[in-house]
Enzyme design. Structure first.
Site, mmCIF file in Angstrom:
data_model
loop_
_atom_site.group_PDB
_atom_site.id
_atom_site.type_symbol
_atom_site.label_atom_id
_atom_site.label_comp_id
_atom_site.label_asym_id
_atom_site.label_seq_id
_atom_site.Cartn_x
_atom_site.Cartn_y
_atom_site.Cartn_z
ATOM 1 N N GLU A 1 26.018 -31.820 28.604
ATOM 2 C CA GLU A 1 24.976 -31.975 29.629
ATOM 3 C C GLU A 1 25.687 -32.204 30.957
ATOM 4 O O GLU A 1 26.336 -33.241 31.154
ATOM 5 C CB GLU A 1 24.084 -33.184 29.296
ATOM 6 C CG GLU A 1 22.984 -33.385 30.318
ATOM 7 C CD GLU A 1 22.144 -34.643 30.097
ATOM 8 O OE1 GLU A 1 22.702 -35.692 29.714
ATOM 9 O OE2 GLU A 1 20.930 -34.556 30.307
ATOM 10 N N PHE B 1 18.784 -43.897 35.956
ATOM 11 C CA PHE B 1 18.742 -43.798 37.422
ATOM 12 C C PHE B 1 17.849 -42.654 37.897
ATOM 13 O O PHE B 1 17.395 -42.668 39.035
ATOM 14 C CB PHE B 1 20.172 -43.601 37.973
ATOM 15 C CG PHE B 1 20.647 -42.173 37.933
ATOM 16 C CD1 PHE B 1 20.318 -41.284 38.950
ATOM 17 C CD2 PHE B 1 21.383 -41.693 36.856
ATOM 18 C CE1 PHE B 1 20.735 -39.953 38.907
ATOM 19 C CE2 PHE B 1 21.792 -40.373 36.805
ATOM 20 C CZ PHE B 1 21.467 -39.498 37.828
ATOM 21 N N CYS C 1 16.082 -34.779 33.071
ATOM 22 C CA CYS C 1 16.273 -34.539 31.632
ATOM 23 C C CYS C 1 15.495 -33.308 31.190
ATOM 24 O O CYS C 1 15.726 -32.785 30.112
ATOM 25 C CB CYS C 1 15.849 -35.742 30.821
ATOM 26 S SG CYS C 1 14.086 -36.021 30.894
ATOM 27 N N LYS D 1 14.987 -53.725 32.471
ATOM 28 C CA LYS D 1 16.378 -53.664 32.936
ATOM 29 C C LYS D 1 16.572 -52.258 33.493
ATOM 30 O O LYS D 1 16.904 -51.332 32.775
ATOM 31 C CB LYS D 1 17.328 -53.923 31.759
ATOM 32 C CG LYS D 1 18.694 -54.493 32.095
ATOM 33 C CD LYS D 1 19.494 -53.731 33.131
ATOM 34 C CE LYS D 1 20.127 -52.461 32.610
ATOM 35 N NZ LYS D 1 20.737 -51.631 33.669
ATOM 36 N N GLU E 1 21.201 -49.802 37.482
ATOM 37 C CA GLU E 1 21.826 -50.557 38.574
ATOM 38 C C GLU E 1 22.149 -49.651 39.765
ATOM 39 O O GLU E 1 22.584 -50.117 40.810
ATOM 40 C CB GLU E 1 23.079 -51.293 38.073
ATOM 41 C CG GLU E 1 24.211 -50.417 37.542
ATOM 42 C CD GLU E 1 24.046 -49.996 36.075
ATOM 43 O OE1 GLU E 1 22.898 -49.739 35.635
ATOM 44 O OE2 GLU E 1 25.078 -49.887 35.383
ATOM 45 N N ARG E 2 21.942 -48.321 39.602
ATOM 46 C CA ARG E 2 22.301 -47.418 40.705
ATOM 47 C C ARG E 2 21.201 -47.311 41.758
ATOM 48 O O ARG E 2 21.474 -47.051 42.919
ATOM 49 C CB ARG E 2 22.615 -46.026 40.153
ATOM 50 C CG ARG E 2 23.847 -46.079 39.272
ATOM 51 C CD ARG E 2 24.219 -44.724 38.787
ATOM 52 N NE ARG E 2 24.975 -44.811 37.558
ATOM 53 C CZ ARG E 2 24.985 -43.903 36.607
ATOM 54 N NH1 ARG E 2 24.271 -42.800 36.743
ATOM 55 N NH2 ARG E 2 25.707 -44.067 35.537
ATOM 56 N N SER F 1 21.425 -41.711 28.687
ATOM 57 C CA SER F 1 22.281 -40.693 28.072
ATOM 58 C C SER F 1 22.349 -40.890 26.553
ATOM 59 O O SER F 1 22.111 -41.998 26.049
ATOM 60 C CB SER F 1 23.684 -40.780 28.684
ATOM 61 O OG SER F 1 24.203 -42.073 28.468
HETATM 62 P P1 NAD Z 1 22.898 -44.067 31.281
HETATM 63 O O1 NAD Z 1 22.890 -43.920 29.800
HETATM 64 O O2 NAD Z 1 24.201 -44.161 31.983
HETATM 65 O O3 NAD Z 1 22.109 -45.416 31.686
HETATM 66 C C1 NAD Z 1 20.816 -45.705 31.202
HETATM 67 C C2 NAD Z 1 20.640 -47.222 31.124
HETATM 68 O O4 NAD Z 1 21.587 -47.746 30.181
HETATM 69 C C3 NAD Z 1 20.890 -47.939 32.435
HETATM 70 O O5 NAD Z 1 19.926 -48.965 32.584
HETATM 71 C C4 NAD Z 1 22.290 -48.492 32.284
HETATM 72 O O6 NAD Z 1 22.494 -49.681 32.995
HETATM 73 C C5 NAD Z 1 22.397 -48.749 30.790
HETATM 74 N N1 NAD Z 1 23.773 -48.596 30.291
HETATM 75 C C6 NAD Z 1 24.737 -47.753 30.759
HETATM 76 N N2 NAD Z 1 25.869 -47.881 30.046
HETATM 77 C C7 NAD Z 1 25.635 -48.823 29.117
HETATM 78 C C8 NAD Z 1 26.431 -49.407 28.074
HETATM 79 N N3 NAD Z 1 27.682 -49.031 27.861
HETATM 80 N N4 NAD Z 1 25.862 -50.339 27.288
HETATM 81 C C9 NAD Z 1 24.590 -50.734 27.489
HETATM 82 N N5 NAD Z 1 23.784 -50.219 28.458
HETATM 83 C C10 NAD Z 1 24.298 -49.283 29.265
HETATM 84 O O7 NAD Z 1 21.992 -42.899 31.873
HETATM 85 P P2 NAD Z 1 21.775 -42.493 33.393
HETATM 86 O O8 NAD Z 1 23.015 -41.865 33.909
HETATM 87 O O9 NAD Z 1 21.191 -43.631 34.155
HETATM 88 O O10 NAD Z 1 20.626 -41.389 33.243
HETATM 89 C C11 NAD Z 1 20.875 -40.038 33.020
HETATM 90 C C12 NAD Z 1 20.719 -39.690 31.564
HETATM 91 O O11 NAD Z 1 19.419 -40.035 31.119
HETATM 92 C C13 NAD Z 1 20.864 -38.203 31.289
HETATM 93 O O12 NAD Z 1 21.587 -38.030 30.103
HETATM 94 C C14 NAD Z 1 19.426 -37.738 31.119
HETATM 95 O O13 NAD Z 1 19.260 -36.566 30.341
HETATM 96 C C15 NAD Z 1 18.843 -38.911 30.442
HETATM 97 N N6 NAD Z 1 17.393 -38.945 30.573
HETATM 98 C C16 NAD Z 1 16.651 -38.677 29.460
HETATM 99 C C17 NAD Z 1 15.275 -38.675 29.538
HETATM 100 C C18 NAD Z 1 14.443 -38.398 28.312
HETATM 101 O O14 NAD Z 1 13.249 -38.687 28.329
HETATM 102 N N7 NAD Z 1 15.017 -37.869 27.247
HETATM 103 C C19 NAD Z 1 14.651 -38.933 30.758
HETATM 104 C C20 NAD Z 1 15.439 -39.204 31.869
HETATM 105 C C21 NAD Z 1 16.812 -39.215 31.764
#
Ligand code: NAD
Length: 499
Positions: free
Chosen positions: A384, A149, A281, A173, A176-177, A226
């Site tokens: 985090e 998101f 991140c 994909k 969804e937020r 994450s």
């Molecule tokens: P998230 O892991 O909740 O979601 C990321 C994606 O995974 C979304 O598209 C979501 O729909 C999907 N997802 C969520 N739960 C799932 C599940 N149980 N099974 C399958 N798919 C699932 O992350 P977020 O809250 O959207 O983003 C924030 C996180 O992303 C933070 O931890 C941040 O540090 C990290 N991030 C990392 C980088 C990097 O390059 N390392 C860059 C940006 C963000």
């Protein structure tokens, strides 16, 4: 109520599952839209159609594919403000920050214009008698991007530029937020000349993601989100033989040496710690001053700066420093961790727990927090937080500060503030972290370098954007050719019968 649909075969496609997710306005706490959540069958159908469309796209010459990227750059610039408004309204970040989100993605589309050069293979003449050897980079077929998101424009664009310019079809994909901007990007790609079906946007949750991971057609998965989900996706993608690069969470440390310019360091920490409400991140979430005196001087400089931060909705103008966090659940999680920090004995020097914004009481705003005397065993250090909370860990020496950054399970980014070239050089060379800043708090590499963390911040091989991305989205084929001597041996001056 606004409805956000999938984008399939070059147009909006209402979902068939009957399941939707709420998309909030984080500044008011109201639901502003509902996004369709795809079933496995819908995802499978989108993938099959993408596979058909990819055949022609993959055979289109690279220069023509690059021209789509060129046009995309123009269109992103044309629609920058419109997209940034939508981005701010669903994510909550300020308008200038939303433009930065799009700009950093656009730069990877610019880089992808160089696809014809990046896709060139190698050649050696005369590897043996009459033998030449050459390699070519070919697209993988259909690949998937699963994005978070916090950068709803930048990260999809980081994936789409290199993957599409390499001749792949992509199933995106998005989170969804804040799902509207990815749809706007897909519509712009169509306008830029991308054939229908080559980019499919499916909205969804775990069901859609699992359908992607289990698909026999999908060849590669690029994930950002994450760490627990990154690890899950990496493992499940590997089970079906896919390539995967999965980038996870972070806990970025900034080391402040006694010789650092303390005003500069404090300004950098405030921007990097509280910008985008800490939902980056590459945010700095841990300050590590070296020596008690440095720590005291730093805290003294930080407190007034943090107390002056302007928190508000993006609509309040460009002098807002940061906006709300993305959901009520995110806000509650941040405040729960702050309480835990207090319970475990950290010193809460700036307390934002009672923060409330008049007229926006139901919004997901979190006041700025600064902790001092945090220790590595505390939850606020290990976790985090992804919010406007900066922790200070006092280190007695440079080696102790370096050790803290190195022993943390995350290894996305880090920074050192010093005037000493030797300390900076040593730090950059020895730390086990993917991206390092020297007097730069958020060292996000430019499009022509690559972006990626180490340790639990990144699973898999090859980074995002830069030449690595073109390697990730192509596979190498190596050809050995031998042409035995024949017709050139003797010239013929008369017509010969074919005997
Ligand atoms: P998230 O892991 O909740 O979601 C990321 C994606 O995974 C979304 O598209 C979501 O729909 C999907 N997802 C969520 N739960 C799932 C599940 N149980 N099974 C399958 N798919 C699932 O992350 P977020 O809250 O959207 O983003 C924030 C996180 O992303 C933070 O931890 C941040 O540090 C990290 N991030 C990392 C980088 C990097 O390059 N390392 C860059 C940006 C963000």
């Amino acid at each position: 109520m606004r409805a956000i649909h999938h984008w399939i075969d070059g147009q909006e496609a209402p979902g068939k599952s009957g399941r939707t997710a709420d998309v909030f306005n984080p500044a008011t706490g109201e639901v502003q839209a509902k996004v369709d959540l795809a079933t496995k069958a819908e995802v499978d159908a989108a993938i099959e159609r993408a596979a058909e469309a990819q055949v022609k796209w993959g055979a289109t010459n690279p220069q023509r594919r690059a021209r789509v990227m060129m046009e995309m750059v123009r269109l992103l610039n044309r629609d920058m403000d419109k997209m940034a408004e939508m981005l701010s309204s669903e994510h909550g970040k300020t308008f200038p920050d939303a433009k930065g989100d799009i700009q950093r993605g656009l730069e990877v589309i610019e880089f992808s214009i160089g696809a014809p050069h990046l896709l060139k293979g190698e050649f050696i003449d005369g590897a043996g008698p009459g033998i030449d050897m050459y390699s070519m980079r070919q697209p993988l077929g259909v690949v998937a991007a699963i994005t978070p998101f916090n950068f709803p424009a930048m990260i999809p664009l980081w994936k789409l530029g290199p993957a599409l310019a390499s001749g792949n079809a992509v199933i995106l994909k998005p989170s969804e937020r804040d799902p509207s901007v990815p749809n706007m990007i897909a519509a712009l790609f169509k306008e830029a000349g991308l054939p229908d079906g080559v980019l499919q946007v499916v909205h969804g949750d775990k069901e859609a993601v699992d359908a992607i991971l289990d698909s026999e057609i999908i060849q590669a998965v690029g994930f950002v989100g994450s760490t627990p989900i990154a690890q899950y996706i990496y493992e499940r993608a590997a089970q079906t033989g896919k390539r995967a690069q999965c980038f996870g969470g972070a806990k970025n440390h900034m080391i402040i040496m006694p010789d650092a310019d303390m005003d500069q360091a404090a300004d950098a920490l405030v921007g990097a710690g509280y910008g985008a409400a800490g939902e980056r991140c590459m945010a700095i979430s841990v300050a590590v001053p070296v020596g008690e005196e440095t720590a005291d001087r730093l805290i003294e400089k930080l407190v007034p700066r943090i107390e002056k931060l302007k928190v508000g909705p993006w609509t309040a103008g460009n002098d807002i420093d940061y906006g709300p966090v993305v959901t009520r659940a995110a806000k509650e999680n941040i405040l729960r961790l702050v309480e835990r920090g207090v319970e475990q004995g950290a010193e809460l020097v700036v307390d934002g727990r009672d923060f409330s914004l008049q007229g926006y009481e139901d919004g997901f705003f979190v006041g700025p927090h600064l902790f001092d005397r945090v220790t590595p065993d505390m939850d606020i250090y290990k976790t985090e937080i992804f919010g406007p909370v900066l922790s200070t860990v006092r280190a007695a020496s440079y080696e102790e500060a370096l050790g803290l950054a190195m022993d943390h399970e995350y290894g996305n980014g880090t920074a050192i503030f010093t005037r000493d070239g030797d300390a900076a050089r040593d730090f950059a060379s020895r730390c086990n972290i993917g991206m390092v800043g020297i007097n730069v708090p958020i060292p996000v590499p430019l499009a022509y370098f690559t972006f990626g963390g180490w340790k639990k911040s990144g699973f898999g091989d090859l980074n995002q954007h830069g030449p690595d991305a073109f390697r990730f989205y192509t596979r190498t084929k190596t050809v050995t050719s031998r042409w035995p001597s024949g017709i050139k041996e003797g010239a013929a001056f008369n017509f010969k019968a074919m005997d």
